[in-house]
Design a protein around this motif. Structure first.
Motif, mmCIF file in Angstrom:
data_model
loop_
_atom_site.group_PDB
_atom_site.id
_atom_site.type_symbol
_atom_site.label_atom_id
_atom_site.label_comp_id
_atom_site.label_asym_id
_atom_site.label_seq_id
_atom_site.Cartn_x
_atom_site.Cartn_y
_atom_site.Cartn_z
ATOM 1 N N PHE A 45 1.750 -7.016 -46.194
ATOM 2 C CA PHE A 45 2.438 -8.305 -46.163
ATOM 3 C C PHE A 45 3.971 -8.212 -46.123
ATOM 4 N N ASP A 78 -0.858 -16.181 -51.020
ATOM 5 C CA ASP A 78 0.604 -16.070 -50.978
ATOM 6 C C ASP A 78 1.201 -17.065 -51.963
ATOM 7 N N CYS A 85 -4.022 -15.763 -47.635
ATOM 8 C CA CYS A 85 -3.494 -14.920 -46.563
ATOM 9 C C CYS A 85 -4.457 -13.832 -46.144
ATOM 10 N N THR A 100 -8.808 -18.765 -44.729
ATOM 11 C CA THR A 100 -7.529 -18.117 -44.431
ATOM 12 C C THR A 100 -6.563 -19.153 -43.874
ATOM 13 N N GLY A 101 -5.387 -19.205 -44.481
ATOM 14 C CA GLY A 101 -4.383 -20.180 -44.077
ATOM 15 C C GLY A 101 -4.495 -21.501 -44.806
ATOM 16 N N ARG A 171 2.298 -12.799 -54.643
ATOM 17 C CA ARG A 171 0.908 -13.022 -54.258
ATOM 18 C C ARG A 171 0.021 -12.863 -55.495
#
Length: 813
Positions: A45, A78, A85, A100-101, A171
């Protein structure tokens, strides 16, 4: 970020629910939570960090592939925008959706967490939220996850924050290990263990595990408590500790057979705490590993102490039954013999082998009707036992008189299951009883002959005595000189003495046969004693013997028959007159002792031989230390006094220091529980001179009638005479007399019938009826009362008594 700085920063962070910080989160694969955040922070990341180290995208792709191979779910969020993430392959399978997202709030709205007990976690209690917002590290927390499609998983959840070089959370990483299958298996195992423990702990049998050395590794409560222990007190002890010393050799033998691989079953004793033991049946199985090595034993113990006690009791009772002299047999409910002892064999001639299995009636050679069997069974059902006498027959045909005792043994339903019969040969006893019965009948016959003789003698003596007595009384009314008067006094005294002898004979006969009936009234004893003393004082004065009376200060109430008690004390006073001389003294006294009243007659006279006191109260016995000077008598007075005292639930005692030292007689009677207010009746007032009564004499003895009528005429009364019952009834209707003197043994109809007819006649029923007769038995008196006589007097009658009767009639009329 250097390793030292990261550890220092982590040490300062909070942990979930007080858990120690910086502990690595152990996962199924063996990776630690500390390793994973460091790798991702370095390679996945931070592009700036990766560029400075020359690491390209290929390294990131390779590492992502590695995370997808790990067998549990991994999720990275995150901190900057709170979005997911990275989610590995297992995580996607868990969620059944790719988040995810997506934001953390999006995740919280769709994924629900619950504690194992079903309590739902709030949004701020989710592990990823706690790590991201509160820097908490969570280790293997068991939670239940429900995804948005309704699938439920049991998980071990670990979560930790990821820091940058400045110590800021950038994170959070969370791992989910699916333990649903393991939980199902665990639940099954727990359920099996619970069932196993429940079976073992609630079993009625004792259960014990021992290791290869014989040390107890498990024992259930029922076995431990039967030995007086708690299970935990026995774990670690050798089972030889509970073997009785005398059984040790046998225990060693069993141990060796166990080591050899045998499964054993044996009776055994186990020692209890504090002494004693229980008997058990031990069923032991050896436990071995796949290679055959001995690991220990599983043994089940059944307590048979009560059974052993019963077996020992049965053995004892069997021994007793075989050795008793009484025939014993056991029967089933149909009266078929199931047991037959040696005494029964000897008594009936049948061996046990011959008798067992046969019906009792067939062996005893008797015919018992079905109705009789049903009646016996009914009585046994009601009372469990009955007795009876029967005639049985020996195998050789000879008769046996038998006393039978039957006892029924019942099952829990109350029905007869077995009958025990005790059979006693009473043939000789029956013969003896028959002899005794014949002897008793003979004695009764002789007793009746004696009583009849005494009654006849009394009757035959009373009639001439009545005439003589009446003649004396008549002569006493005439003018006479001193010599004449002295002669009359001698005749009167001798006649009275003869009458007393006859009365004593009748009384002692009644006492022996328990035929005297008391007429109990509440009586004040001191008043009665004064009245008795007054009657007897002249006897002592004539003999120049001092006579004194000393009474208890307060009243003494007793329940007694005054007439009979006067007879009892009168006999003692009469004895005192006989067995004292001029100058001696006699004391009549009363006193209270506890709940009794004691009447004593004490004299300073001739005394009694001490060895004669025991027999002094037997009829026809005299134990006084005197010879002919004591005067005539049959020796019945004290026997009568004793009988009267005992009829009053009392006793009479005699005491003397020997000849010349006087004697003392004491009568002890129970005090009345009711107290009392009655007093001795006043003497009946005599009829005034000149008061004329019409008197009817119904008597077949003409000499007696002549003399008695002369006495009554001289008293100033009108006299009418009838010599039989029918004439007496006719004369009664003609003259309506005030008083009727009637004999019992009359020609024609008896005096009883005369009285009955008079009381049934309205014209005559108010006549005062007096039976004046020689028939003076208890039965005669009862018949007289039932027939209607107002008064029943035995012959002879004195002038004093005659005046009392006439006075009673005068005041009654």
């Amino acid at each position: 970020m250097k390793s030292e700085d990261r550890k220092e920063t982590a040490a300062g962070n909070r942990t979930h629910q007080g858990e120690e910080p910086a502990d690595p989160i152990r996962m199924t694969s063996g990776h630690s939570a500390e390793t994973i955040p460091t790798l991702l922070d370095s390679f996945l990341f931070s592009h700036e960090f990766m560029s400075s180290n020359g690491i390209n995208q290929n390294h990131v792709s390779a590492f992502s592939a590695v995370l997808n191979l790990i067998p549990f779910s991994i999720v990275f969020i995150d901190a900057k925008d709170e979005t997911f993430c990275f989610i590995n392959k297992r995580g996607l399978e868990l969620y059944k959706a790719d988040y995810t997202g997506q934001t953390l709030q999006f995740h919280i709205d769709r994924i629900k967490f619950y504690t194992p007990d079903g309590k739902q976690l709030g949004p701020t209690d989710a592990p990823v939220y706690r790590s991201l917002k509160h820097r908490e590290t969570i280790h293997n927390r068991e939670l239940i996850l429900r995804n948005e499609f309704g699938d439920v998983y049991c998980l071990l959840v670990s979560s930790a924050p990821i820091y940058d070089s400045g110590g800021n959370v950038v994170r959070a990483v969370t791992t989910f290990e699916d333990i649903s299958k393991l939980k199902k298996i665990q639940n099954l195992l727990d359920s099996s263990e619970i069932r196993y423990r429940t079976i073992v702990e609630t079993a009625n049998e004792g259960i014990c595990w021992t290791d290869s050395k014989g040390v107890i590794t498990y024992i259930n409560d029922i076995l431990a408590s039967s030995l007086g222990y708690r299970p935990e007190e026995l774990i670690g002890r050798h089972y030889f500790d509970f073997v009785l010393p005398e059984d040790m050799e046998k225990a060693m033998t069993y141990w060796k057979e166990r080591l050899a691989g045998s499964s054993l079953r044996f009776d055994f004793r186990i020692g209890k705490r504090g002494g004693g033991f229980i008997w058990v049946i031990a069923s032991s199985t050896s436990i071995r590993d796949p290679e055959g090595n001995y690991l220990g034993s599983l043994t089940m113990y059944t307590d048979i102490t009560e059974r052993k006690r019963m077996e020992d009791g049965l053995a004892f009772h069997s021994h007793v039954l075989e050795n008793v002299q009484e025939a014993i047999c056991a029967l089933d409910k149909n009266y078929r013999i199931t047991y037959w002892n040696e005494a029964a064999e000897r008594m009936y001639g049948w061996t046990a082998q011959e008798a067992v299995g046969k019906y009792l009636a067939n062996v005893l050679n008797v015919v018992i009707k079905n109705a009789s069997v049903k009646e016996i069974t009914r009585k046994l059902g009601e009372n469990s036992q009955i007795n009876m006498d029967m005639v049985h027959y020996h195998k050789n045909g000879s008769a046996i008189q038998v006393y039978i005792h039957l006892y029924a043994i019942k099952n829990p339903d109350g029905n007869i299951s077995e009958i025990i019969a005790s059979l006693q040969d009473i043939t000789e006893r029956k013969k003896a009883e028959e002899i005794l019965i014949r002897s008793e009948q003979h004695l009764r016959k002789n007793e009746k002959m004696k009583d009849d003789f005494i009654s006849l003698l009394s009757h035959e003596l009373r009639n001439p005595m009545a005439a003589i007595s009446a003649g004396i009384e008549l002569l006493d009314l005439a003018e006479k000189d001193d010599k004449y008067r002295e002669t009359l006094e001698v005749m009167r005294r001798q006649t009275e003495q003869l009458g007393q002898i006859v009365s004593d004979l009748m009384d002692v006969s009644r006492l022996i046969r328990s035929k005297i009936k008391l007429h109990i009234v509440n009586t004040e004893l001191n008043g009665l004693m004064l009245s008795i003393a007054k009657s007897y004082r002249s006897l002592f004065e004539k003999k120049r013997v001092s006579f004194h009376v000393r009474l208890e200060s307060g009243p003494l109430y007793i329940d007694a028959d005054p007439m009979r008690l006067e007879q009892c004390i009168g006999n003692l006073l009469h004895n005192a007159v006989k067995f004292t001389k001029e100058g001696d003294s006699v004391l009549l006294s009363t006193r209270k002792e506890a709940s009794s009243a004691v009447i004593s007659v004490t004299d300073t006279g001739y005394g009694i031989h001490t060895d004669a006191i025991a027999d002094l109260f037997e009829p026809f016995r005299q134990g006084y230390a005197v010879g002919e000077s004591a005067g005539p008598g049959l020796g019945l007075g004290l026997a009568i006094a004793k009988g009267i005292a005992e009829l009053h639930d009392g006793r009479i005692d005699a005491y003397s220091d020997g000849p010349g030292k006087g004697a003392s007689f004491s009568v002890t009677l129970p005090l009345s529980q009711k107290g009392g207010v009655s007093a001795a009746p006043a003497d009946a007032a005599e009829a005034k001179n000149g008061s004329v009564l019409k008197i009817l004499l119904v008597e077949d003895n003409k000499d007696f009638v002549s003399l008695l009528s002369s006495i009554l005429i001289q008293m100033g009364h009108s006299v009418f005479i009838a010599y039989d019952g029918i004439s007496g009834l006719r004369e009664a209707r003609r003259v309506s007399p005030d008083i009727l003197f009637c004999d019992i043994g009359l020609p024609g109809i008896s005096g009883f019938e005369v009285a009955k007819r008079i009381k049934e006649d309205p014209q005559l029923r108010n006549i005062y009826l007096v039976a004046l007769t020689s028939y003076a038995s208890k039965n005669d008196i009862q018949l007289g009362e039932a027939s209607g006589f107002d008064l029943y007097l035995p012959k002879p009658i004195t002038i004093k008594k005659l005046r009392e009767v006439l006075s009673t009639c005068f005041f009654r009329s």
